[in-house]
Structures are given as structure tokens and as C-alpha cells.
Design a protein around this motif. Structure first.
Motif, PDB file in Angstrom:
ATOM      1  N   VAL A  52       8.909  -0.700  -9.207  1.00  0.00           N
ATOM      2  CA  VAL A  52       7.882   0.159  -9.071  1.00  0.00           C
ATOM      3  C   VAL A  52       7.974   1.901  -8.577  1.00  0.00           C
ATOM      4  O   VAL A  52       7.041   2.601  -8.548  1.00  0.00           O
ATOM      5  CB  VAL A  52       7.237  -0.498  -7.909  1.00  0.00           C
ATOM      6  N   ARG A  53       9.097   1.965  -7.900  1.00  0.00           N
ATOM      7  CA  ARG A  53       9.354   2.646  -7.115  1.00  0.00           C
ATOM      8  C   ARG A  53       9.704   4.059  -7.846  1.00  0.00           C
ATOM      9  O   ARG A  53       8.954   5.115  -8.197  1.00  0.00           O
ATOM     10  CB  ARG A  53      11.096   3.152  -6.753  1.00  0.00           C
ATOM     11  N   PRO A  54      10.134   4.433  -9.967  1.00  0.00           N
ATOM     12  CA  PRO A  54       9.963   5.492 -10.456  1.00  0.00           C
ATOM     13  C   PRO A  54       8.221   5.277 -10.989  1.00  0.00           C
ATOM     14  O   PRO A  54       7.796   6.735 -10.786  1.00  0.00           O
ATOM     15  CB  PRO A  54      11.505   5.631 -11.819  1.00  0.00           C
ATOM     16  N   ILE A  55       7.541   4.654 -10.983  1.00  0.00           N
ATOM     17  CA  ILE A  55       6.148   5.147 -11.176  1.00  0.00           C
ATOM     18  C   ILE A  55       5.687   4.835  -9.522  1.00  0.00           C
ATOM     19  O   ILE A  55       4.767   6.441  -9.720  1.00  0.00           O
ATOM     20  CB  ILE A  55       5.905   3.798 -10.809  1.00  0.00           C
ATOM     21  N   ARG A  56       6.023   4.968  -8.497  1.00  0.00           N
ATOM     22  CA  ARG A  56       5.492   4.920  -7.446  1.00  0.00           C
ATOM     23  C   ARG A  56       5.316   6.731  -7.363  1.00  0.00           C
ATOM     24  O   ARG A  56       4.623   7.287  -7.115  1.00  0.00           O
ATOM     25  CB  ARG A  56       5.917   4.697  -6.261  1.00  0.00           C
ATOM     26  N   ASP A  57       7.074   7.086  -7.682  1.00  0.00           N
ATOM     27  CA  ASP A  57       7.065   8.267  -7.380  1.00  0.00           C
ATOM     28  C   ASP A  57       6.483   9.749  -8.102  1.00  0.00           C
ATOM     29  O   ASP A  57       6.159  11.040  -7.932  1.00  0.00           O
ATOM     30  CB  ASP A  57       8.664   8.747  -7.435  1.00  0.00           C
TER      31      ASP A  57
ATOM     32  N   SER B 175      -2.309   5.312 -16.723  1.00  0.00           N
ATOM     33  CA  SER B 175      -0.829   4.802 -16.722  1.00  0.00           C
ATOM     34  C   SER B 175      -0.193   3.843 -16.345  1.00  0.00           C
ATOM     35  O   SER B 175       0.516   3.033 -16.658  1.00  0.00           O
ATOM     36  CB  SER B 175       0.063   6.392 -16.849  1.00  0.00           C
ATOM     37  N   VAL B 176      -0.772   4.363 -14.659  1.00  0.00           N
ATOM     38  CA  VAL B 176       0.166   3.405 -13.381  1.00  0.00           C
ATOM     39  C   VAL B 176      -0.185   1.748 -14.182  1.00  0.00           C
ATOM     40  O   VAL B 176       0.119   0.921 -13.946  1.00  0.00           O
ATOM     41  CB  VAL B 176       0.020   3.605 -11.972  1.00  0.00           C
ATOM     42  N   MET B 177      -1.801   1.455 -13.661  1.00  0.00           N
ATOM     43  CA  MET B 177      -1.937   0.256 -14.399  1.00  0.00           C
ATOM     44  C   MET B 177      -2.083  -1.352 -15.798  1.00  0.00           C
ATOM     45  O   MET B 177      -1.271  -1.681 -15.193  1.00  0.00           O
ATOM     46  CB  MET B 177      -3.896  -0.371 -14.360  1.00  0.00           C
TER      47      MET B 177
ATOM     48  N   GLY C  18       2.013  14.610  -3.486  1.00  0.00           N
ATOM     49  CA  GLY C  18       2.457  14.869  -2.631  1.00  0.00           C
ATOM     50  C   GLY C  18       2.997  13.561  -1.955  1.00  0.00           C
ATOM     51  O   GLY C  18       3.680  13.324  -3.306  1.00  0.00           O
ATOM     52  N   SER C  19       3.178  13.396  -0.653  1.00  0.00           N
ATOM     53  CA  SER C  19       4.996  12.517  -0.468  1.00  0.00           C
ATOM     54  C   SER C  19       4.287  11.567  -0.651  1.00  0.00           C
ATOM     55  O   SER C  19       2.792  11.081  -0.338  1.00  0.00           O
ATOM     56  CB  SER C  19       5.464  13.092   0.277  1.00  0.00           C
ATOM     57  N   ALA C  20       4.403   9.943  -0.653  1.00  0.00           N
ATOM     58  CA  ALA C  20       4.415   8.568  -0.670  1.00  0.00           C
ATOM     59  C   ALA C  20       4.801   7.800   0.915  1.00  0.00           C
ATOM     60  O   ALA C  20       6.545   8.240   0.922  1.00  0.00           O
ATOM     61  CB  ALA C  20       4.267   7.703  -1.715  1.00  0.00           C
TER      62      ALA C  20
ATOM     63  N   SER D 292       0.499  -0.861  -0.306  1.00  0.00           N
ATOM     64  CA  SER D 292      -0.580  -0.086   0.425  1.00  0.00           C
ATOM     65  C   SER D 292       0.390   1.338   0.248  1.00  0.00           C
ATOM     66  O   SER D 292       2.306   1.561   0.650  1.00  0.00           O
ATOM     67  CB  SER D 292      -1.414  -0.100   0.990  1.00  0.00           C
ATOM     68  N   THR D 293       0.490   2.332  -0.940  1.00  0.00           N
ATOM     69  CA  THR D 293       1.297   3.430  -0.558  1.00  0.00           C
ATOM     70  C   THR D 293       0.188   4.366  -0.201  1.00  0.00           C
ATOM     71  O   THR D 293      -0.676   4.595  -1.154  1.00  0.00           O
ATOM     72  CB  THR D 293       1.773   3.514  -2.938  1.00  0.00           C
ATOM     73  N   THR D 294       0.186   5.306   0.669  1.00  0.00           N
ATOM     74  CA  THR D 294      -0.402   6.776   0.893  1.00  0.00           C
ATOM     75  C   THR D 294      -0.158   8.083   0.831  1.00  0.00           C
ATOM     76  O   THR D 294       1.130   8.148   1.017  1.00  0.00           O
ATOM     77  CB  THR D 294      -0.718   6.324   2.753  1.00  0.00           C
ATOM     78  N   ILE D 295      -0.167   8.660  -0.092  1.00  0.00           N
ATOM     79  CA  ILE D 295      -0.174   9.671  -0.270  1.00  0.00           C
ATOM     80  C   ILE D 295      -0.699  11.151  -0.620  1.00  0.00           C
ATOM     81  O   ILE D 295      -2.014  10.659  -0.451  1.00  0.00           O
ATOM     82  CB  ILE D 295      -0.383   9.604  -2.194  1.00  0.00           C
TER      83      ILE D 295
END
Length: 206
Positions: A69-74, A25-27, A82-84, A5-8
Motif C-alpha cells: 500500500v505504501r507506494p499507492i498512498r505516497d 486508480s486507488v480503489m 500534501g503528506s500522509a 486511515s490516512t490523513t492528508i
């Protein structure tokens, strides 16, 4: 089965753009990563709190995906403004009465038990909490994610729409109160969300 889970903490004005980016894009990017089964996105437009959750077929797949996943999330966090904050979980239970449709809403509750009581807590959720939720009008699905070392868990109960969730708030409060007392669980947090993206694709686990 496992989940990340990524909370933003998003800017409310950026939420619609963030949702579109996650869906368009992400999916598709996630679908190309080995072991990824899908994604969901919950948003609270009032506070700006958004939680994206990806599901994985094994702990090894989830671990192997971290750098991919890191660059996709960022990038997604930047679009939300916001930040993750990232957390990883074991999926302990998943039950769907029926698939989520447009307008589905979710009540998420974060809990904590003694780490050595996690299995007891999972069994209590399956045998007591789930049957109580199934009795509620408009109930759609429920899940339980756990982090065994810390004893933390998060339950998510989804309903067909905001009106169904609102109608059931008293019953949900009673289930939460009774459940926390009988399971000896501390309630850490609770929040209601709009289910903006519903493609977690976790099989029945109840």
C-alpha cells in the motif's frame, strides 16, 4: 475487522484531482490486495483535510498489506499536494440505517478514554450513542474505530446531505457532551466532512 486511515493535509486546489485519482486508480488497486474490503474518503474543502480509510478482514491482512500500500498512498498524497499521516484501528462498531448517496456528509469526533475502559466505551457507543443518532432526521450510518493501547477512538456519523447535518448540529453537540461525560471520554477533535468516496463495505457490527 480492522481499518487503516490516512490523513492528508491537501492543497484545496488539488482536492478534485485527488478524489478522481482515489476513485479511478486507488480503489481498483486496493481491490486486488488480499483481505481489503473497501475504502472511503472524507474531505474538508475549506481546510484541505482529507482522510482515506481502508477496511480489512483481519489484523494480519492489514499488516501484510503495508509495503504494498505504501507506494499507492505516497502517489495519492502527492496528487493531493500534501503528506500522509497513517493510523491503524480496530473497527468496534458499524451500523447503516441506509447506504450513503451522493452528497453525504460526515461528522467525525476523536475521543480518548483510559485504555482499560475501551470495552466499556464501545458498549456505551452501541447502547446509548447509536440509538440517539438513529433518532435524527437524515441519519445514514455511524461507526466507531478504536486503538486499544492508547485508549483513542474516532466516531463517524454520516447524514444524507450537508443540510441534514446542519439541522442536527445542536442535537449532535448534546449527544457529544452527554456521551463524553457519561463515558468519561476526552474530546480530542471534531470535524465535518464531505463523503467523497463511500465504498468501505464493512458489515453490520452493532
Amino acid at each position: 475487522m480492522y481499518a487503516r486511515s490516512t490523513t492528508i493535509q491537501a492543497q484545496p486546489s488539488s482536492i478534485d484531482a485527488g478524489i478522481a485519482h482515489m476513485r479511478d486508480s486507488v480503489m481498483p488497486a486496493l481491490e486486488g490486495i488480499p483481505g481489503c474490503l473497501g475504502m472511503s474518503l472524507m474531505v474538508d474543502r475549506t481546510s484541505g483535510r482529507c482522510i482515506a480509510t481502508t477496511s480489512w478482514d483481519s489484523d494480519e491482512s492489514m499488516e501484510a498489506s503495508r509495503e504494498t500500500v505504501r507506494p499507492i498512498r505516497d502517489e495519492a498524497a502527492g496528487l493531493f499536494g500534501g503528506s500522509a499521516q497513517v493510523e491503524e484501528w480496530e473497527i468496534a462498531a458499524m451500523h447503516r440505517e441506509h447506504s450513503a448517496g451522493d452528497g453525504c456528509c460526515v461528522r467525525a469526533t476523536w475521543v480518548k478514554v483510559d485504555a482499560d475502559q475501551i470495552d466499556r466505551g464501545i458498549e456505551f457507543f452501541k447502547t446509548t450513542i447509536l440509538p440517539a443518532l438513529e433518532e435524527l432526521e437524515g441519519f445514514c450510518s455511524a461507526s466507531l474505530l478504536v486503538d486499544r493501547p492508547s485508549g483513542r477512538g474516532v466516531t463517524a456519523a454520516s447524514f444524507d446531505n450537508a443540510e441534514a447535518l446542519d439541522r442536527n448540529k445542536d442535537a449532535l453537540d448534546k449527544i457529544r457532551s452527554t456521551g463524553s461525560k457519561e463515558a468519561n471520554a476526552e474530546i480530542l477533535d471534531q470535524c465535518d466532512f464531505e463523503l467523497a468516496v463511500a465504498h468501505l463495505r464493512v458489515p453490520e457490527m452493532a
